[in-house]
Motif scaffolding. Structure first.
Motif, PDB file in Angstrom:
ATOM      1  N   ASP A 122       0.890  -1.294   0.092  1.00  0.00           N
ATOM      2  CA  ASP A 122      -0.031   0.158   0.199  1.00  0.00           C
ATOM      3  C   ASP A 122       0.809   1.353   0.011  1.00  0.00           C
ATOM      4  OD1 ASP A 122      -2.304  -1.473  -0.071  1.00  0.00           O
ATOM      5  OD2 ASP A 122      -2.459  -1.478   2.167  1.00  0.00           O
ATOM      6  N   ASP A 123       2.157   1.108   0.452  1.00  0.00           N
ATOM      7  CA  ASP A 123       2.931   2.150   0.480  1.00  0.00           C
ATOM      8  C   ASP A 123       3.227   2.866  -0.659  1.00  0.00           C
ATOM      9  OD1 ASP A 123       2.956   2.489   3.248  1.00  0.00           O
ATOM     10  OD2 ASP A 123       4.991   1.522   3.408  1.00  0.00           O
ATOM     11  N   ALA A 124       3.314   1.861  -2.105  1.00  0.00           N
ATOM     12  CA  ALA A 124       3.582   2.135  -3.436  1.00  0.00           C
ATOM     13  C   ALA A 124       2.374   3.250  -3.835  1.00  0.00           C
ATOM     14  CB  ALA A 124       3.588   0.960  -4.034  1.00  0.00           C
ATOM     15  N   LEU A 125       1.166   2.942  -3.551  1.00  0.00           N
ATOM     16  CA  LEU A 125      -0.238   3.495  -3.539  1.00  0.00           C
ATOM     17  C   LEU A 125       0.016   5.081  -3.280  1.00  0.00           C
ATOM     18  CD1 LEU A 125      -2.788   3.719  -5.339  1.00  0.00           C
ATOM     19  CD2 LEU A 125      -3.709   3.018  -3.127  1.00  0.00           C
ATOM     20  N   ARG A 126       0.411   5.234  -2.141  1.00  0.00           N
ATOM     21  CA  ARG A 126       0.798   6.538  -1.495  1.00  0.00           C
ATOM     22  C   ARG A 126       1.675   7.335  -2.116  1.00  0.00           C
ATOM     23  NH1 ARG A 126      -0.766   5.489   3.185  1.00  0.00           N
ATOM     24  NH2 ARG A 126       0.695   3.962   3.758  1.00  0.00           N
ATOM     25  N   GLU A 127       2.739   6.855  -2.565  1.00  0.00           N
ATOM     26  CA  GLU A 127       3.864   7.477  -3.325  1.00  0.00           C
ATOM     27  C   GLU A 127       3.537   7.833  -4.795  1.00  0.00           C
ATOM     28  OE1 GLU A 127       8.023   6.018  -3.079  1.00  0.00           O
ATOM     29  OE2 GLU A 127       7.449   4.508  -1.553  1.00  0.00           O
ATOM     30  N   LEU A 128       2.816   6.990  -5.305  1.00  0.00           N
ATOM     31  CA  LEU A 128       2.218   7.308  -6.684  1.00  0.00           C
ATOM     32  C   LEU A 128       1.392   8.421  -6.623  1.00  0.00           C
ATOM     33  CD1 LEU A 128       1.705   3.670  -8.290  1.00  0.00           C
ATOM     34  CD2 LEU A 128       3.343   5.357  -8.970  1.00  0.00           C
ATOM     35  N   TYR A 129       0.433   8.370  -5.755  1.00  0.00           N
ATOM     36  CA  TYR A 129      -0.656   9.458  -5.154  1.00  0.00           C
ATOM     37  C   TYR A 129       0.109  10.919  -4.940  1.00  0.00           C
ATOM     38  CZ  TYR A 129      -4.110  12.512  -3.267  1.00  0.00           C
ATOM     39  OH  TYR A 129      -4.885  13.542  -3.043  1.00  0.00           O
ATOM     40  N   ASP A 130       1.097  10.801  -4.130  1.00  0.00           N
ATOM     41  CA  ASP A 130       2.015  11.926  -3.839  1.00  0.00           C
ATOM     42  C   ASP A 130       2.621  12.484  -5.235  1.00  0.00           C
ATOM     43  OD1 ASP A 130       1.439  11.744  -1.108  1.00  0.00           O
ATOM     44  OD2 ASP A 130       3.243  10.905  -0.717  1.00  0.00           O
ATOM     45  N   ASP A 131       3.160  11.661  -5.981  1.00  0.00           N
ATOM     46  CA  ASP A 131       3.789  12.111  -7.352  1.00  0.00           C
ATOM     47  C   ASP A 131       2.896  12.566  -8.566  1.00  0.00           C
ATOM     48  OD1 ASP A 131       6.135  12.829  -8.527  1.00  0.00           O
ATOM     49  OD2 ASP A 131       6.171  10.657  -9.795  1.00  0.00           O
ATOM     50  N   LEU A 132       1.757  11.715  -8.463  1.00  0.00           N
ATOM     51  CA  LEU A 132       0.853  12.073  -9.636  1.00  0.00           C
ATOM     52  C   LEU A 132      -0.613  12.565  -9.555  1.00  0.00           C
ATOM     53  CD1 LEU A 132       1.547   8.657 -11.323  1.00  0.00           C
ATOM     54  CD2 LEU A 132       2.731  10.498 -12.024  1.00  0.00           C
ATOM     55  N   SER A 133      -0.807  12.815  -8.310  1.00  0.00           N
ATOM     56  CA  SER A 133      -2.087  13.558  -8.074  1.00  0.00           C
ATOM     57  C   SER A 133      -2.212  14.810  -8.611  1.00  0.00           C
ATOM     58  CB  SER A 133      -2.335  13.351  -6.450  1.00  0.00           C
ATOM     59  OG  SER A 133      -1.510  14.090  -5.712  1.00  0.00           O
ATOM     60  N   GLY A 134      -1.278  15.718  -8.403  1.00  0.00           N
ATOM     61  CA  GLY A 134      -1.124  16.985  -8.945  1.00  0.00           C
ATOM     62  C   GLY A 134      -1.718  17.332 -10.287  1.00  0.00           C
ATOM     63  N   VAL A 135      -0.994  16.691 -11.371  1.00  0.00           N
ATOM     64  CA  VAL A 135      -1.320  16.583 -12.650  1.00  0.00           C
ATOM     65  C   VAL A 135      -2.608  15.727 -12.930  1.00  0.00           C
ATOM     66  CG1 VAL A 135      -0.007  14.517 -13.403  1.00  0.00           C
ATOM     67  CG2 VAL A 135      -0.279  16.455 -14.899  1.00  0.00           C
ATOM     68  N   THR A 136      -2.953  14.961 -12.092  1.00  0.00           N
ATOM     69  CA  THR A 136      -4.340  14.114 -12.403  1.00  0.00           C
ATOM     70  C   THR A 136      -5.424  14.965 -11.751  1.00  0.00           C
ATOM     71  OG1 THR A 136      -3.116  11.837 -11.639  1.00  0.00           O
ATOM     72  CG2 THR A 136      -5.364  11.901 -11.642  1.00  0.00           C
ATOM     73  N   TYR A 137      -5.213  15.635 -10.823  1.00  0.00           N
ATOM     74  CA  TYR A 137      -6.295  16.812 -10.496  1.00  0.00           C
ATOM     75  C   TYR A 137      -6.644  17.539 -11.372  1.00  0.00           C
ATOM     76  CZ  TYR A 137      -8.578  20.293  -7.734  1.00  0.00           C
ATOM     77  OH  TYR A 137      -9.424  21.356  -7.335  1.00  0.00           O
ATOM     78  N   ARG A 138      -5.690  18.209 -11.979  1.00  0.00           N
ATOM     79  CA  ARG A 138      -5.805  19.183 -12.996  1.00  0.00           C
ATOM     80  C   ARG A 138      -6.426  18.601 -14.201  1.00  0.00           C
ATOM     81  NH1 ARG A 138      -1.268  20.573 -10.416  1.00  0.00           N
ATOM     82  NH2 ARG A 138       0.148  19.547 -11.852  1.00  0.00           N
ATOM     83  N   VAL A 139      -6.058  17.591 -14.689  1.00  0.00           N
ATOM     84  CA  VAL A 139      -6.954  17.024 -15.759  1.00  0.00           C
ATOM     85  C   VAL A 139      -8.303  16.872 -15.450  1.00  0.00           C
ATOM     86  CG1 VAL A 139      -7.000  14.813 -17.106  1.00  0.00           C
ATOM     87  CG2 VAL A 139      -4.834  15.811 -16.877  1.00  0.00           C
ATOM     88  N   CYS A 140      -8.472  16.305 -14.259  1.00  0.00           N
ATOM     89  CA  CYS A 140      -9.917  16.131 -13.772  1.00  0.00           C
ATOM     90  C   CYS A 140     -10.871  17.368 -13.698  1.00  0.00           C
ATOM     91  CB  CYS A 140     -10.105  15.306 -12.472  1.00  0.00           C
ATOM     92  SG  CYS A 140      -9.401  13.718 -12.717  1.00  0.00           S
ATOM     93  N   LEU A 141      -9.995  18.383 -13.267  1.00  0.00           N
ATOM     94  CA  LEU A 141     -10.751  19.637 -12.839  1.00  0.00           C
ATOM     95  C   LEU A 141     -10.996  20.459 -14.372  1.00  0.00           C
ATOM     96  CD1 LEU A 141     -11.645  21.883 -11.081  1.00  0.00           C
ATOM     97  CD2 LEU A 141      -9.211  22.911 -10.988  1.00  0.00           C
ATOM     98  N   ARG A 142      -9.954  20.336 -15.223  1.00  0.00           N
ATOM     99  CA  ARG A 142     -10.226  20.803 -16.752  1.00  0.00           C
ATOM    100  C   ARG A 142     -11.318  20.145 -17.299  1.00  0.00           C
ATOM    101  NH1 ARG A 142      -6.912  22.828 -21.358  1.00  0.00           N
ATOM    102  NH2 ARG A 142      -8.570  23.534 -22.450  1.00  0.00           N
ATOM    103  N   MET A 143     -11.514  18.861 -17.220  1.00  0.00           N
ATOM    104  CA  MET A 143     -12.577  18.046 -17.906  1.00  0.00           C
ATOM    105  C   MET A 143     -13.913  18.316 -17.099  1.00  0.00           C
ATOM    106  SD  MET A 143     -10.955  14.573 -18.861  1.00  0.00           S
ATOM    107  CE  MET A 143     -12.464  14.125 -20.044  1.00  0.00           C
ATOM    108  N   LEU A 144     -13.928  18.323 -15.796  1.00  0.00           N
ATOM    109  CA  LEU A 144     -15.167  18.459 -15.076  1.00  0.00           C
ATOM    110  C   LEU A 144     -15.621  19.769 -14.738  1.00  0.00           C
ATOM    111  CD1 LEU A 144     -14.486  15.164 -12.771  1.00  0.00           C
ATOM    112  CD2 LEU A 144     -16.090  15.498 -14.817  1.00  0.00           C
ATOM    113  N   GLY A 145     -14.554  20.567 -14.273  1.00  0.00           N
ATOM    114  CA  GLY A 145     -15.092  21.894 -14.048  1.00  0.00           C
ATOM    115  C   GLY A 145     -15.398  22.545 -12.908  1.00  0.00           C
ATOM    116  N   THR A 146     -15.524  21.506 -11.802  1.00  0.00           N
ATOM    117  CA  THR A 146     -15.521  22.156 -10.342  1.00  0.00           C
ATOM    118  C   THR A 146     -14.526  21.191  -9.604  1.00  0.00           C
ATOM    119  OG1 THR A 146     -17.124  20.111  -9.827  1.00  0.00           O
ATOM    120  CG2 THR A 146     -18.246  22.227 -10.677  1.00  0.00           C
TER     121      THR A 146
END
Length: 189
Positions: A29-53
């Motif tokens: 499970d620590d691997a998921l946490r590390e992936l989240y820490d590294d990729l959540s910022g760019v993933t959030y911005r893609v989601c925000l761009r697509m969904l708007g809120t």
């Protein structure tokens, strides 16, 4: 078909991400946490761009990493980077939400900026990636750029784009393919 999310060239962090995905496949499970820490910022911005809120983007971000944990065993390095895999999951989840919205219109509500969790600030690399994509998009003809944005960020299918633009389906598909290939050319060194 070329995927817009695969256009970014591999970096040294791809090796680290692959190591983490293997660990995740073995239940660490620590691997998921590390992936989240590294990729959540760019993933959030893609989601925000697509969904708007921000609220929808945060839910899609959380769902993306839940799905990543469930489907890590499906990842194949030959098909793209881990970042591409994660962003593709996010993209598909956002498309599902957009299609559900269209099928069932909802009343817009005002929300206070009350985040369920903190989203990491953009890193210098994320800013560089964003600038590279924006520069490559700016070099495309307006019609091609509009078609790409409608498909990737608007969540429209080829048929829906045809209805919205009045262009024949074959024309929409060929213009999208040509635009993706041009975009890829501009982004590769």
């Amino acid at each position: 078909m070329v995927n817009l999310l695969e256009l970014r060239v591999s970096s040294t962090s791809d090796t680290a991400h692959q190591r983490l995905i293997v660990q995740l496949q073995h239940g660490q499970d620590d691997a998921l946490r590390e992936l989240y820490d590294d990729l959540s910022g760019v993933t959030y911005r893609v989601c925000l761009r697509m969904l708007g809120t921000p609220e929808d983007a945060e839910e899609a971000l959380q769902d993306t990493f839940v799905r990543l944990a469930d489907r890590a065993d499906v990842y194949e390095p030959s098909r793209g980077t881990v970042k591409t895999f994660v962003l593709t999951i996010a993209h598909h989840l956002c498309l599902e939400r957009l299609r559900t919205r269209r099928a069932r219109p909802q009343r817009q509500q005002e929300w206070e900026d009350d985040r369920a969790f903190d989203v990491p600030a953009p890193t210098a690399r994320d800013s560089l990636d964003e600038a590279l994509v924006q520069s490559a998009l700016a070099g495309l003809p307006d019609t091609d750029r509009a078609l790409l944005e409608a498909m990737f960020f608007g969540g429209y299918t080829h048929a829906e784009i045809t209805t919205r633009t009045g262009l024949p389906l074959g024309t929409v598909k060929s213009r999208l393919r040509r635009a993706l290939l041009k975009l890829r050319e501009r982004m590769l060194p």
